[in-house]
Design a protein around this motif. Structure first.
Motif, PDB file in Angstrom:
ATOM      1  N   PHE A  86       0.759  -1.041   0.121  1.00 13.83           N
ATOM      2  CA  PHE A  86      -0.305   0.148   0.017  1.00 13.83           C
ATOM      3  C   PHE A  86       1.186   1.190  -0.334  1.00 13.83           C
ATOM      4  O   PHE A  86       0.954   2.977  -0.319  1.00 13.83           O
ATOM      5  CB  PHE A  86      -0.975  -0.020   1.072  1.00 13.83           C
ATOM      6  CG  PHE A  86      -1.691  -1.523   1.371  1.00 13.83           C
ATOM      7  CD1 PHE A  86      -2.983  -1.312   0.350  1.00 13.83           C
ATOM      8  CD2 PHE A  86      -1.712  -2.265   2.102  1.00 13.83           C
ATOM      9  CE1 PHE A  86      -3.727  -2.337   0.584  1.00 13.83           C
ATOM     10  CE2 PHE A  86      -2.176  -3.586   1.854  1.00 13.83           C
ATOM     11  CZ  PHE A  86      -3.349  -3.787   1.071  1.00 13.83           C
ATOM     12  N   THR A  92       1.480  -0.185  -5.421  1.00 12.23           N
ATOM     13  CA  THR A  92       0.513   0.505  -5.281  1.00 12.23           C
ATOM     14  C   THR A  92      -0.474   0.560  -6.781  1.00 12.23           C
ATOM     15  O   THR A  92      -1.791  -0.216  -6.951  1.00 12.23           O
ATOM     16  CB  THR A  92      -0.213   1.619  -5.010  1.00 12.23           C
ATOM     17  OG1 THR A  92       0.198   1.506  -3.034  1.00 12.23           O
ATOM     18  CG2 THR A  92      -0.632   2.898  -5.593  1.00 12.23           C
ATOM     19  N   LEU A  93       0.230   0.851  -7.583  1.00 11.77           N
ATOM     20  CA  LEU A  93      -0.470   1.267  -9.303  1.00 11.77           C
ATOM     21  C   LEU A  93      -0.709  -0.555  -9.878  1.00 11.77           C
ATOM     22  O   LEU A  93      -1.343  -0.537 -10.478  1.00 11.77           O
ATOM     23  CB  LEU A  93       0.590   1.617 -10.168  1.00 11.77           C
ATOM     24  CG  LEU A  93       0.414   3.178 -10.152  1.00 11.77           C
ATOM     25  CD1 LEU A  93       1.813   3.934 -11.231  1.00 11.77           C
ATOM     26  CD2 LEU A  93      -1.086   3.806 -10.169  1.00 11.77           C
ATOM     27  N   MET A  95      -0.990  -3.101  -8.092  1.00 12.72           N
ATOM     28  CA  MET A  95      -2.277  -3.505  -7.417  1.00 12.72           C
ATOM     29  C   MET A  95      -3.498  -2.798  -8.597  1.00 12.72           C
ATOM     30  O   MET A  95      -4.408  -4.573  -8.478  1.00 12.72           O
ATOM     31  CB  MET A  95      -2.114  -3.421  -6.118  1.00 12.72           C
ATOM     32  CG  MET A  95      -1.479  -4.462  -4.824  1.00 12.72           C
ATOM     33  SD  MET A  95      -1.324  -6.004  -5.071  1.00 12.72           S
ATOM     34  CE  MET A  95      -2.711  -6.342  -4.463  1.00 12.72           C
ATOM     35  N   ASP A  96      -4.407  -2.122  -8.475  1.00 10.37           N
ATOM     36  CA  ASP A  96      -4.601  -1.291  -8.747  1.00 10.37           C
ATOM     37  C   ASP A  96      -4.719  -2.092 -10.511  1.00 10.37           C
ATOM     38  O   ASP A  96      -6.300  -2.851 -10.870  1.00 10.37           O
ATOM     39  CB  ASP A  96      -4.800  -0.018  -9.385  1.00 10.37           C
ATOM     40  CG  ASP A  96      -6.232   0.778  -9.959  1.00 10.37           C
ATOM     41  OD1 ASP A  96      -6.765   0.065  -9.767  1.00 10.37           O
ATOM     42  OD2 ASP A  96      -5.695   1.555 -10.871  1.00 10.37           O
ATOM     43  N   ALA A  99      -6.185  -5.922  -9.773  1.00 11.40           N
ATOM     44  CA  ALA A  99      -7.752  -5.357  -9.133  1.00 11.40           C
ATOM     45  C   ALA A  99      -8.669  -5.729 -10.424  1.00 11.40           C
ATOM     46  O   ALA A  99      -9.382  -6.129 -10.663  1.00 11.40           O
ATOM     47  CB  ALA A  99      -7.880  -4.833  -8.185  1.00 11.40           C
ATOM     48  N   ASP A 100      -8.300  -4.772 -10.888  1.00 13.64           N
ATOM     49  CA  ASP A 100      -8.971  -4.387 -12.146  1.00 13.64           C
ATOM     50  C   ASP A 100      -9.199  -5.765 -13.330  1.00 13.64           C
ATOM     51  O   ASP A 100     -10.040  -6.215 -13.784  1.00 13.64           O
ATOM     52  CB  ASP A 100      -7.675  -3.855 -12.905  1.00 13.64           C
ATOM     53  CG  ASP A 100      -9.148  -3.387 -13.635  1.00 13.64           C
ATOM     54  OD1 ASP A 100      -9.945  -2.811 -13.714  1.00 13.64           O
ATOM     55  OD2 ASP A 100      -8.676  -2.680 -15.262  1.00 13.64           O
ATOM     56  N   ALA A 103     -11.240  -8.835 -11.757  1.00 15.18           N
ATOM     57  CA  ALA A 103     -12.538  -8.336 -10.856  1.00 15.18           C
ATOM     58  C   ALA A 103     -13.801  -9.108 -11.965  1.00 15.18           C
ATOM     59  O   ALA A 103     -14.091 -10.052 -11.308  1.00 15.18           O
ATOM     60  CB  ALA A 103     -12.996  -7.137 -11.239  1.00 15.18           C
TER      61      ALA A 103
END
Lengths: 355, 355
Positions: A86, A92-93, A95-96, A99-100, A103
């Motif tokens: 985090f 962080t990027l 993980m984004d 997650a995308d 999904a």
DNA sequence: TTGTACGCGTTATCAA
DNA sequence: TTGATAACGCGTACAA
């Protein structure tokens, strides 16, 4: 009824209880909840009523996943404290993006720290995951990895080598770093120092000798790129990708006024920001007295109005690619390795070597 | 042996297979792996050898968790896309604190998006979790929540009301926001606009009427604080806590030169930064022509050298508190609700109302 | 220290 | 459309 109540008070209702109450078979009740087979409206309602009467709220995830072999969970394994997931802008990027991509698969992400199977909690080996994404892959992981793979769980690794058959989402770390180093050489620099990311799980801080055992892939590769151009560079490792670590490393490098490098290659933008701060502390101007390069291409707070000379990496894309890869593998398709490319961006923190 | 091979090729070895191969009972083999009971060194070795001969790599997590009733997983539920867990600086800090507090528990964090039980993937209700931390709690969640609680799974909610019996980790949103509003009133402002965080899951963007149904607790509370002081304020909702959203909202608010507010209360620092940018775009000076306040107290890139007038919240502490609370509940202890306090910090983005 | 026996709660398969 | 049966793979009283 007396019995039922006794039972109910002591244990949670199961789908069999519901079936019995509704006067149907357990399999029918199961089907009502899963919807995998048509059920007559009448039985359906009877089952649902029985369920709510008994306080049954749906299948137990544990039992269901034992039976189906699926948990809907994708594990993401970090080598360091989970906080890095985090606090490190690059992760962080990533993980984004991850997650995308995950999904649509309807999967949750389970954050795991690989601490070896000794510790209590769920490791890669003890968590009910359908697939795993490794962020880096050092010695520790190697072992757990075999176990996971032998279980037939799809694995993808970002920035690391997990051995044959594990698709890699990579970056041209060595080539990119070499590019930045060449840039410095082109500016006439010869006395160069490198500030590295952690070299291993113990994350020691300080000078790194030529024979050092660097288990973190990213660190090793970027360092190799720098040494390709400056084989004699002084190397100093940081304990993490933080401004403060860069500051500490910079102080060490600039401590002796007689032996200051004219350029510093930092392995991350945050480290670079710290080094720059250390230079200012030491009364040096950037880039007149010392040039500094970073790595990542993220926005570093407090650096403005400077623009860091750095290597921009497509962090979000890496994450997304990893997500797509595990998604493919879960569905039985193959996933290929993939390597992303950094873009060299010249800012105003590098200049000609002082005479 | 022929049989064994046939079996091996078709299905994965289980602990019973290992036991048979080693000439011991399944329970003994189990104990070898769990270490819960002393085992003679000889049998121990025999079992381990049998295991490696059969390619058995330890108990299946799914089966183990069905049996023990524990998965070692703490679910963290977001109302929005999981990316926000990583891209929103406040959530990022919270997660860091949470990871920190949960670490000694040896639990992994499962990131969940609550999209209602319809969607396929593991939601709060279908994931094998030992406890859950909710980040906010709107209508959707409410339903799943009952299910989870009826299963006896400990739940804690950060910034939201999950009903009786669910410990809350809160913030004095209303009071804090009122404080900022009072500050503005003290400076003589009367024509004030509010830019809110998303008001519900659909995240519409635009003007918010007086009777609007605001399902996101944080948004509602902070808005209430602002309206306590300025009951007639214009309210405009953003679709997320991003600079760009603040920019869009600001443009809308400043569109008509005849009807510009003299102060804008933004519900997050990022939104505030966007509003400031919109003001500059419109040729307005901050704070001479318009005052802007934020909320959160994070570092916003690109705002320097300005210092935002804002409310600093202890984001990391909130996460840590939530972690401690679930840890306590998992161990059977009670956990109390807890409310943190924001600190008003006056920067240079607020000033006297223009005459 | 080891073995027996059973249950954890579900769902896939197949037959009716 | 429904039901009977058989796993899924493991842990743990309890007895030996």
């Amino acid at each position: 009824m007396g019995y039922d109540q006794a039972v109910m008070s002591t244990r949670r209702a199961t789908i069999s209880d519901v079936a019995r109450e509704a006067g149907v078979s357990p399999s029918t009740a199961s089907v009502v909840f899963s919807g995998k087979t048509p059920v007559s409206e009448a039985t359906r309602r009877r089952v649902l009523e029985a369920a709510s009467a008994l306080g049954y709220t749906g299948p137990d995830p544990r039992a269901a996943s034992l039976r189906t072999g699926r948990s809907g969970i994708v594990g993401v394994v970090f080598e360091e404290h989970l906080g890095t997931a985090f606090l490190d802008p690059v992760k962080t990027l990533m993980m984004d993006g991850l997650a995308d991509a995950v999904a649509p698969l309807g999967a949750g992400l389970l954050l795991l720290r690989d601490q070896g199977p000794v510790f209590g909690g769920p490791s890669l080996t003890t968590a009910p995951i359908d697939a795993a994404v490794l962020i880096g892959c050092s010695g520790f992981l190697r072992e757990s990895l075999d176990i996971v793979r032998s279980r037939g769980i799809p694995v993808v690794v970002i920035e690391g080598d997990a051995g044959e058959g594990v698709p890699r989402i990579g970056l041209d770390n060595r080539e990119a770093q070499r590019q930045a180093a060449s840039h410095l050489r082109g500016l006439g620099h010869t006395d160069v120092a490198v500030v590295t990311l952690p070299i291993d799980a113990a994350r020691p801080r300080g000078p790194v000798g030529p024979g050092a055992d660097i288990t973190v892939d990213v660190t090793r590769e970027r360092l190799a790129g720098a040494l390709d151009v400056f084989p004699d560079a002084r190397v100093h490792s940081a304990a993490g990708s933080f401004i403060d670590e860069g500051l500490a490393a910079g102080r060490a490098l600039f401590a002796d006024p007689q032996a200051r490098p004219t350029a510093v290659i930092a392995q991350s933008d945050l480290l670079a920001a710290g080094v720059i701060r250390a230079a200012e502390e030491a009364g040096m101007r950037v880039p007149e007295d010392v040039s500094v390069t970073g790595f990542d291409g993220i926005v570093v707070d407090g650096l403005a109005p400077r623009v860091l000379t750095t290597l921009e990496q497509p962090a979000t894309d890496k994450g997304r690619a990893a997500g797509h890869a595990v998604a493919a593998m879960i569905e039985g398709r193959d996933a290929a390795s993939l390597s992303f490319t950094c873009v060299f961006r010249e800012g105003d923190t590098t200049g000609p070597a002082p005479r």
